[in-house]
Enzyme design. Structure first.
Site, mmCIF file in Angstrom:
data_model
loop_
_atom_site.group_PDB
_atom_site.id
_atom_site.type_symbol
_atom_site.label_atom_id
_atom_site.label_comp_id
_atom_site.label_asym_id
_atom_site.label_seq_id
_atom_site.Cartn_x
_atom_site.Cartn_y
_atom_site.Cartn_z
ATOM 1 N N GLY A 287 -10.496 4.973 1.681
ATOM 2 C CA GLY A 287 -9.034 4.968 1.665
ATOM 3 C C GLY A 287 -8.536 4.007 0.598
ATOM 4 C CB THR A 288 -9.882 0.743 -0.519
ATOM 5 O OG1 THR A 288 -9.815 0.151 0.778
ATOM 6 C CG2 THR A 288 -9.566 -0.302 -1.579
ATOM 7 C CG ASN B 153 -3.219 -2.083 8.879
ATOM 8 O OD1 ASN B 153 -2.250 -1.833 8.149
ATOM 9 N ND2 ASN B 153 -3.873 -3.223 8.814
ATOM 10 C CB SER C 116 -9.828 6.192 5.335
ATOM 11 O OG SER C 116 -11.113 5.630 5.474
ATOM 12 C CB CYS D 137 -9.036 -19.468 10.544
ATOM 13 S SG CYS D 137 -9.315 -21.161 10.129
HETATM 14 N N1 PLP Z 1 -4.985 1.584 4.550
HETATM 15 C C1 PLP Z 1 -4.848 1.231 5.838
HETATM 16 C C2 PLP Z 1 -3.513 1.303 6.469
HETATM 17 C C3 PLP Z 1 -5.965 0.813 6.560
HETATM 18 O O1 PLP Z 1 -5.828 0.453 7.843
HETATM 19 C C4 PLP Z 1 -7.223 0.756 5.927
HETATM 20 C C5 PLP Z 1 -8.426 0.269 6.645
HETATM 21 O O2 PLP Z 1 -8.345 -0.646 7.443
HETATM 22 C C6 PLP Z 1 -7.309 1.150 4.580
HETATM 23 C C7 PLP Z 1 -6.171 1.552 3.931
HETATM 24 C C8 PLP Z 1 -8.603 1.103 3.838
HETATM 25 O O3 PLP Z 1 -9.396 2.233 4.095
HETATM 26 P P1 PLP Z 1 -10.968 2.137 3.791
HETATM 27 O O4 PLP Z 1 -11.549 1.272 4.854
HETATM 28 O O5 PLP Z 1 -11.447 3.558 3.859
HETATM 29 O O6 PLP Z 1 -11.100 1.571 2.440
#
Ligand code: PLP
Length: 377
Positions: free
Chosen positions: A76-77, A145, A193, A318
């Site tokens: 997803g990133t 998230n 993702s 932290c």
């Molecule tokens: N965007 C959101 C809202 C997410 O919660 C996450 C993962 O925690 C990501 C992007 C990143 O996805 P990935 O883990 O596939 O890189």
């Protein structure tokens, strides 16, 4: 309950990653065993290509998209990076509650404020859009998230388009949890993702609306219609496809989780009226509770619950020895909230698990409250 022999672990951290579905494991194994390179013209290559193409259809179907708009990525990133950098827009506007996978892509992005429920302020966005003629990209997530709060993306997309901006939404947390339709949302690009919907980690997709194009950020071969080079992660993509089909069939069951979530929240608020549930007054994902335990640090809670057999995650972190609320809470005006955890359920979560978690929550709260009283005496 705590430490009792009959109690097995309860995984209440589905927003971090969802358990891999049985059908996904089958699809991944079949793809690995079959092998083949989708770019090869022989039988093995054609079979691999078909596998990727079937998965593309399944991912498109989950999102109301056309198959040729689906660009498979390694996360997803990466999908978010591809959307933002690949748009070529010199001005980028992101909300104050974006995941780091959006927030950190562009150093000079302008930030759109949110209200105390963590919902994007449309008037703030309108002001930012009106302030410059430089072609812009707006990126606002569909569901957060941490809080699970759902953003008014269709309205935001309309506003963006009225000002000539492109619109991207990070739908990583929303896909498979609520119905997501790229056309109904009116966005140009949407990220997803696999591991958030029970697929393998390390696979994602950027989904493009018809007519939208992007510049490849990983260049090389002509895979993914020249939008993302590199031999496809065939097994991961096949698993993503299987997860997308199963998640689509489970959307109604997912919505039912609101019953369990509301039951948990009602019990917590009854036991501790000072507990705060963040985003409670906004539309939210059915599975997510973001809740404070007054005076008990997030990390302490996460460790205590882990010992008691419950996996949840912390709302604050932290860093350099100083506990601070994360940027999402800070943006919601709760910069001092260092006592928040996220509980995120899945369709397999049982009522008994949620009730057992509440017992553990109440026990920890009572113990910490009496510790505090004793040390004050
Ligand atoms: N965007 C959101 C809202 C997410 O919660 C996450 C993962 O925690 C990501 C992007 C990143 O996805 P990935 O883990 O596939 O890189």
């Amino acid at each position: 309950m705590t430490g009792s022999a009959s109690h097995t672990r309860a995984y209440l951290d589905h927003n971090a990653t969802a358990p891999v579905r049985a059908g996904v494991i089958v699809a991944v194994e079949e793809a690995l065993r079959a092998g083949g390179n989708p770019s090869s013209v022989h039988a093995e290559g054609r079979a691999a290509k078909r596998r990727v193409s079937d998965a593309r259809d399944a991912v498109a179907a989950l999102l109301g998209a056309t198959a040729d708009g689906v660009v498979f990525t390694a996360s997803g990133t990466e999908a978010n990076n591809l959307a933002i950098k690949g748009s070529g827009r010199p001005r980028v506007l992101v909300s104050a509650i974006e995941h780091p996978a959006v927030a950190k892509v562009c150093d000079d992005a302008q930030v759109i404020d949110v209200d105390e429920n963590g919902v994007v302020r449309l008037d703030g966005l309108a002001d930012l859009l009106a302030a410059s003629d430089t072609p812009a990209l707006v990126s606002v997530m569909l569901a957060n998230n941490e809080t699970g709060v759902i953003q008014p993306i269709a309205e935001i997309a309309r506003l963006a388009h009225d000002h000539g901006a492109l619109m991207h939404t990070d739908a990583v947390q929303a896909a498979g949890k609520i119905a997501v339709d790229i056309k109904a949302l009116g966005v140009d690009m949407l990220s997803v993702s696999a591991h958030k919907i029970g697929g393998p980690s390390g696979v994602g997709a950027l989904v493009l609306a018809p007519g939208t194009d992007i510049a490849a950020q990983i260049r090389g071969g002509g895979q993914e219609q020249g939008r993302r080079a590199g031999t496809e992660n065939i097994a991961g993509i096949a698993g993503f496809g299987a997860a997308a089909s199963e998640a689509k069939a489970e959307l109604d069951a997912f919505a039912e989780l609101a019953v369990l979530r509301d039951r948990l929240e009602a019990k917590i608020l009854k036991a501790c009226p000072d507990a705060v549930i963040y985003g409670k007054d906004a539309p939210r994902l059915a599975n997510t509770t973001y809740v404070s335990m007054p005076g008990v640090a997030s990390e302490t809670q996460v460790m205590a619950f882990d010992l008691a057999g419950f996996s949840v995650s912390a709302g604050s972190a932290c860093s350099s020895g100083k506990v601070a609320a994360g940027p999402v809470l800070a943006a919601m005006g709760a910069a001092n909230a260092t006592d928040v955890i996220r509980v995120s359920l899945g369709v397999k979560t049982k009522e008994s698990e949620v009730d057992a978690f509440f017992q553990a929550w109440a026990a920890l709260y009572t113990r910490k409250a009496s510790d505090a009283k004793a040390s004050a005496a």
